[in-house]
Each structure stands twice: as C-alpha cells, then as structure tokens.
Design a protein around this motif. Structure first.
Motif, short mmCIF file in Angstrom:
data_model
loop_
_atom_site.label_atom_id
_atom_site.label_comp_id
_atom_site.label_asym_id
_atom_site.label_seq_id
_atom_site.Cartn_x
_atom_site.Cartn_y
_atom_site.Cartn_z
N THR A 113 -26.26 -32.65 19.81
CA THR A 113 -26.76 -32.19 21.10
C THR A 113 -27.70 -33.22 21.71
O THR A 113 -27.65 -33.49 22.92
N VAL A 114 -28.54 -33.81 20.88
CA VAL A 114 -29.46 -34.87 21.34
C VAL A 114 -28.65 -36.06 21.87
O VAL A 114 -28.95 -36.61 22.93
N ALA A 115 -27.61 -36.45 21.13
CA ALA A 115 -26.77 -37.57 21.55
C ALA A 115 -26.07 -37.26 22.88
O ALA A 115 -26.00 -38.12 23.77
N LEU A 116 -25.57 -36.05 23.01
CA LEU A 116 -24.90 -35.64 24.24
C LEU A 116 -25.85 -35.70 25.44
O LEU A 116 -25.53 -36.32 26.46
N ALA A 117 -27.00 -35.09 25.30
CA ALA A 117 -27.97 -35.07 26.41
C ALA A 117 -28.48 -36.47 26.73
O ALA A 117 -28.57 -36.87 27.90
N SER A 118 -28.81 -37.22 25.69
CA SER A 118 -29.33 -38.58 25.90
C SER A 118 -28.27 -39.49 26.50
O SER A 118 -28.58 -40.33 27.35
N GLY A 119 -27.02 -39.33 26.07
CA GLY A 119 -25.94 -40.12 26.64
C GLY A 119 -25.76 -39.83 28.12
O GLY A 119 -25.53 -40.74 28.93
N ALA A 120 -25.87 -38.56 28.51
CA ALA A 120 -25.75 -38.20 29.92
C ALA A 120 -26.90 -38.78 30.74
O ALA A 120 -26.69 -39.32 31.84
N VAL A 121 -28.12 -38.70 30.21
CA VAL A 121 -29.28 -39.27 30.90
C VAL A 121 -29.11 -40.79 31.02
O VAL A 121 -29.40 -41.39 32.07
N PHE A 122 -28.63 -41.42 29.95
CA PHE A 122 -28.39 -42.86 29.98
C PHE A 122 -27.40 -43.23 31.08
O PHE A 122 -27.64 -44.17 31.85
N LEU A 123 -26.30 -42.50 31.17
CA LEU A 123 -25.30 -42.78 32.20
C LEU A 123 -25.92 -42.74 33.60
O LEU A 123 -25.74 -43.67 34.39
N VAL A 124 -26.64 -41.68 33.89
CA VAL A 124 -27.21 -41.50 35.23
C VAL A 124 -28.26 -42.56 35.54
O VAL A 124 -28.24 -43.20 36.60
N THR A 125 -29.19 -42.76 34.61
CA THR A 125 -30.30 -43.69 34.88
C THR A 125 -29.86 -45.14 34.89
O THR A 125 -30.30 -45.92 35.75
N ASP A 126 -28.98 -45.53 33.97
CA ASP A 126 -28.57 -46.94 33.94
C ASP A 126 -27.66 -47.26 35.11
O ASP A 126 -27.73 -48.36 35.67
N TYR A 127 -26.81 -46.32 35.53
CA TYR A 127 -26.02 -46.57 36.73
C TYR A 127 -26.92 -46.68 37.96
O TYR A 127 -26.71 -47.55 38.81
N ALA A 128 -27.93 -45.83 38.07
CA ALA A 128 -28.86 -45.92 39.21
C ALA A 128 -29.55 -47.29 39.23
O ALA A 128 -29.65 -47.92 40.29
N GLU A 129 -29.98 -47.73 38.07
CA GLU A 129 -30.67 -49.02 37.98
C GLU A 129 -29.73 -50.18 38.32
O GLU A 129 -30.06 -51.03 39.16
N THR A 130 -28.58 -50.20 37.70
CA THR A 130 -27.67 -51.34 37.87
C THR A 130 -27.07 -51.39 39.27
O THR A 130 -26.94 -52.47 39.85
N ILE A 131 -26.71 -50.24 39.81
CA ILE A 131 -26.18 -50.23 41.18
C ILE A 131 -27.26 -50.69 42.16
O ILE A 131 -26.96 -51.46 43.10
N SER A 132 -28.50 -50.30 41.93
CA SER A 132 -29.60 -50.77 42.78
C SER A 132 -29.72 -52.29 42.71
O SER A 132 -29.94 -52.96 43.73
N GLN A 133 -29.58 -52.83 41.52
CA GLN A 133 -29.65 -54.29 41.34
C GLN A 133 -28.50 -54.99 42.06
O GLN A 133 -28.71 -55.99 42.74
#
Length: 172
Positions: free
Chosen positions: A103-123
C-alpha cells in the motif's frame, strides 16, 4: 501477463532508464557549466533558470539538457507505473506487513508520478521557451522534495516487499 510479471518488467525497466537518464545528464554536471539538471530542478526563480539555461546554451549543451529531460519523462512513467503495479501486487500478500508495504509503494508511486511529472514538465516548458518563468520554476522547486521523498519511499517499500517475498519462498 501476470500482475507480478508486469510489475517486475516495468519496475526494473524504470531502474535501467534511471541509469540512462543520469548518464544523459552527466555532461551538464561534469563540464565547467554552473548548474546541472538538479540545480535546474531546484531553481525557484525564473532568473535562476535563465542563468542555468544560458550557461548550457553557451557551452553547446542545450540539446543535451533537452534529451536528458525527455528521457526523464520516459523514466518517470515507467518507474512510477512499476511502483504502482508492485504496490497492487504486494497488497494481495497474506503477510500483513508486505500488504501494508505494498500500500505504501502504491501510494508513494502515485505521488511520485504526479510530482515528478509536474516538476519535469515545468522544466521542459522553460527550456523549450528558453525563458525562465517564476511560476513554473516555483512549482518545480516546490514539488521537488515531495518527489524525492515519494521516490525513496516507493523504492524502499518495493525492495522490502521483494525481500520479504524471497524470504517467505526460501522458508517454505
């Protein structure tokens, strides 16, 4: 294809892509250019982004930065999906701690997807415009700690689950 097999392929594939993305970004760090990809991610102002991008362009590394960022987009998707699939797979475990870690991996993976895409697309938007933007730079700098924490947490949770599963199979 089974869920476990899909998880293993995407997660390990994401790790391989991570190594490739790091290699793609190394010329931006190993030269006399001040500011690599990590500095660009942490730059909280458009002026700082402009400074870093100007140094890249002067050194002829603009294309290398674009290539590294495009590779990062691919890595984010594959690795993040791998973590989510791993979380879904391990949540099915009869061992409570593995199910919890899943469950931790699932939630953390989802947060990673959203936050890293936001960061990288901004860059990438700033790089393609060749103009720093305070809003985009601020967004990238704001989500960066969340991205890092979620990546670490998802990775550790997956490793713990894999080790737990391996140990259970050995003792069976």
């Amino acid at each position: 294809m089974s869920l476990r097999r899909a998880f293993i392929w995407t997660w390990v594939g994401g790790l391989v892509l991570f190594a490739i993305v790091i290699a793609l970004g190394m010329p931006l760090v190993l030269t006399q250019v001040p500011g690599g990809i990590l500095d660009h991610q942490a730059a909280a102002t458009g002026a700082e982004v402009d400074r870093i991008q100007s140094a890249w362009r002067s050194a002829g590394l603009w294309n290398q930065a674009a290539l590294a960022m495009m590779g990062d987009l691919l890595f984010i998707g594959i690795y993040g999906i791998g973590c989510v699939l791993g979380g879904l797979y391990f949540r099915r475990s009869a061992q409570r701690w593995i199910a919890f870690a899943g469950t931790v991996a699932l939630a953390s993976g989802a947060v990673f997807l959203v936050t890293d895409y936001a960061e990288t697309i901004s860059q990438i938007v700033q790089l393609w415009r060749f103009e720093g933007d305070d809003g985009l730079a601020g967004l990238a700098a704001t989500v960066r700690p969340w991205k890092i924490a979620s990546w670490i947490l998802a990775t550790l949770a997956i490793i713990a689950c894999l080790m737990g599963e391996w140990k259970a199979r050995r003792s069976a």
